[in-house]
Motif scaffolding. Structure first.
Motif, short mmCIF file in Angstrom:
data_model
loop_
_atom_site.label_atom_id
_atom_site.label_comp_id
_atom_site.label_asym_id
_atom_site.label_seq_id
_atom_site.Cartn_x
_atom_site.Cartn_y
_atom_site.Cartn_z
N SER A 1 -4.01 -17.20 7.60
CA SER A 1 -2.95 -16.61 6.78
C SER A 1 -2.12 -15.61 7.58
N LEU A 2 -2.78 -14.73 8.33
CA LEU A 2 -2.07 -13.73 9.13
C LEU A 2 -1.22 -14.39 10.21
N LEU A 3 -1.75 -15.41 10.86
CA LEU A 3 -1.01 -16.08 11.92
C LEU A 3 0.17 -16.86 11.37
N ASN A 4 -0.01 -17.48 10.22
CA ASN A 4 1.08 -18.20 9.58
C ASN A 4 2.21 -17.23 9.23
N GLU A 5 1.85 -16.08 8.71
CA GLU A 5 2.85 -15.06 8.35
C GLU A 5 3.59 -14.56 9.58
N SER A 6 2.85 -14.33 10.67
CA SER A 6 3.48 -13.82 11.88
C SER A 6 4.42 -14.85 12.51
N CYS A 7 4.03 -16.11 12.48
CA CYS A 7 4.90 -17.17 13.03
C CYS A 7 6.15 -17.35 12.18
N GLN A 8 6.00 -17.31 10.87
CA GLN A 8 7.16 -17.43 9.98
C GLN A 8 8.14 -16.28 10.21
N PHE A 9 7.60 -15.09 10.46
CA PHE A 9 8.44 -13.93 10.73
C PHE A 9 9.28 -14.15 11.99
N ALA A 10 8.66 -14.67 13.04
CA ALA A 10 9.37 -14.91 14.30
C ALA A 10 10.54 -15.86 14.10
N VAL A 11 10.33 -16.87 13.26
CA VAL A 11 11.37 -17.88 13.03
C VAL A 11 12.47 -17.36 12.11
N SER A 12 12.08 -16.64 11.05
CA SER A 12 13.05 -16.19 10.05
C SER A 12 13.74 -14.87 10.42
N GLN A 13 13.10 -14.08 11.29
CA GLN A 13 13.66 -12.78 11.70
C GLN A 13 13.70 -12.67 13.23
N PRO A 14 14.45 -13.54 13.88
CA PRO A 14 14.44 -13.54 15.35
C PRO A 14 14.95 -12.24 15.98
N GLU A 15 15.99 -11.66 15.40
CA GLU A 15 16.54 -10.43 15.97
C GLU A 15 15.52 -9.29 15.90
N GLN A 16 14.84 -9.17 14.77
CA GLN A 16 13.83 -8.14 14.63
C GLN A 16 12.64 -8.40 15.55
N THR A 17 12.29 -9.68 15.69
CA THR A 17 11.21 -10.06 16.60
C THR A 17 11.55 -9.64 18.03
N ILE A 18 12.78 -9.90 18.44
CA ILE A 18 13.21 -9.52 19.78
C ILE A 18 13.15 -8.00 19.98
N ARG A 19 13.57 -7.24 18.97
CA ARG A 19 13.53 -5.77 19.06
C ARG A 19 12.10 -5.27 19.24
N ILE A 20 11.18 -5.85 18.48
CA ILE A 20 9.77 -5.44 18.58
C ILE A 20 9.26 -5.65 20.01
N LEU A 21 9.52 -6.83 20.55
CA LEU A 21 9.00 -7.18 21.88
C LEU A 21 9.68 -6.40 23.00
#
Length: 305
Positions: free
Chosen positions: A223-243
Motif C-alpha cells: 500500500s505504501l509503495l503503491n501510494e508513493s509511485c502514484q505520487f511520482a506519476v501524478s505530482q512530478p514537479e513536487q517529486t522533483i523538488r523533493i529529490l
C-alpha cells in the motif's frame, strides 16, 4: 574509575543504537530511476506498527550487495537480475513487487555530418546486464542488424560521447537521457526498449525485496509503495523538488517527461507474477549467469500474504 565510566558510556551508546535500529526499517534504494518511486516515502517517513521507514540511497550494486549480505537493509530496491542472482546464491530476500518498468531508449544524432556517421554501430552500456540483454532482444524482435559497441561502460560515458560527437547511435537511460536531450537538440529518441507487447506494463527491470522478518507486513508495504509511485506519476514537479532539495539529483537532471519515461507503476508480485517470470525467462535465455544460472525457486515470490 574513569575506565569504568567509559565502559558504561560505551554500553549505553550501544544500547541506544540497538534501540534506534529496532524502531526503524531501513529501505536501501540504488541511486537512479528507482529513487523517483520513493520520493513520497523519503518526504513522509511513514511508519508501520511504530517503525519508521528510512530510505537510504546506495551508490553502487556492490554496496547494495554488502548491505543485504550483512542484513542491514529491511527492504531494498535494485535491478531484478541482481535480486534473482543474490537469491540464487543463498541470500533469501523475497520479492515484494516492481516499481519501475523501463527507462531504456535508443537515441540518435541527426545527420549533421554524414561523413563522420557510424551508420551501423549501436553503443550499449552494461555488457551482460539488463540494458545489453533488452537491446539484443529488441534488435532480434524487430529484425534489425547493428554492430554492438561496448567501449563505453556507463550511461554517463555514452552521454559524453553523444555530446562530443564520438557516438551517433546509442542506448540511453534516465536521468542521463533527459540531460543530453536538453543539452543537444540534434539528439532524439528513436525507439523504446521497454515494451514487450501492448498488453504488458513493460519489463520488470526493478525489484523491491524484503527480509524474512517482514513477511507478515507485505500488504502494508504494498500500500505504501503503491501510494508513493502514484505520487511520482501524478505530482512530478513536487517529486522533483523533493529529490533536488535532498541533493539526490542535481537541479535540472529530472523533468516531468523523464519521470514519465521511467514507466513508474507499483505492482505487487501477485499482480505482476507472469510479467516477472517472462522477464526472468528472457534473461535466462540470453544471459543465464546474470541471474545465477537458473530461475529462482518459488521462495523468491512467496504466495502467502
Amino acid at each position: 574509575m574513569i575506565k569504568y565510566f567509559c565502559l558504561f558510556l560505551l554500553i549505553l551508546c550501544s544500547c541506544n543504537k540497538t534501540e534506534k535500529r529496532r524502531n526503524v526499517l531501513h529501505v536501501a534504494v540504488l541511486r537512479g530511476p528507482s529513487v523517483i518511486a520513493f520520493a513520497k516515502m523519503i518526504e513522509d517517513s511513514p511508519e508501520i506498527e511504530g517503525k519508521r521507514l528510512s530510505v537510504d540511497i546506495v551508490d553502487s550494486p556492490e554496496q547494495m550487495q554488502a548491505l543485504l549480505i550483512k542484513g542491514e537493509a529491511d527492504l531494498a530496491a535494485l535491478p531484478m537480475i541482481n535480486a534473482a542472482n543474490l537469491y540464487n546464491k543463498g541470500l533469501k530476500y523475497a520479492l515484494l513487487g516492481c516499481p519501475v518498468w523501463g527507462n531504456l531508449y535508443i537515441v540518435k544524432k541527426k545527420d549533421t555530418d554524414v561523413l563522420s556517421r557510424e551508420t551501423n554501430t549501436l553503443h550499449v552500456f552494461g555488457a551482460g546486464t539488463t540494458p545489453d540483454i533488452l537491446t539484443r532482444y529488441y534488435l532480434k524482435q524487430n529484425g534489425l542488424t547493428y554492430s554492438l559497441n561496448y567501449s563505453f561502460s556507463t550511461p554517463r560515458e555514452i552521454s559524453q560521447g553523444l555530446l562530443s560527437g564520438q557516438v551517433q547511435t546509442a542506448v540511453m537511460a534516465e536521468p542521463f537521457l533527459s540531460l543530453i536531450l536538453r543539452k543537444d537538440s540534434t539528439i532524439y529518441i528513436q525507439s523504446s526498449l521497454n515494451n514487450p507487447d501492448s498488453l504488458s506494463p513493460g519489463f520488470s527491470q526493478t525489484a523491491i525485496v524484503y527480509a524474512p522478518a517482514l513477511q507478515g507486513k507485505r500488504a502494508e508495504l504494498d500500500s505504501l509503495l503503491n501510494e508513493s509511485c502514484q505520487f511520482a506519476v501524478s505530482q512530478p514537479e513536487q517529486t522533483i523538488r523533493i529529490l533536488e532539495n535532498r541533493n539526490i539529483f542535481i537541479p535540472g537532471s529530472l523533468t516531468p517527461e523523464s519521470i514519465e519515461r521511467c514507466q513508474i507503476k507499483y505492482l505487487s508480485t501477485a499482480e505482476a507474477q507472469e510479467s516477472i517470470l517472462d522477464f526472468l525467462r528472457l534473461i535466462e535465455k540470453y544471459e543465464p549467469k546474470a541471474i545465477g544460472g537458473k530461475l529462482p525457486d518459488n521462495g523468491f515470490m512467496p504466495e502467502k500474504q
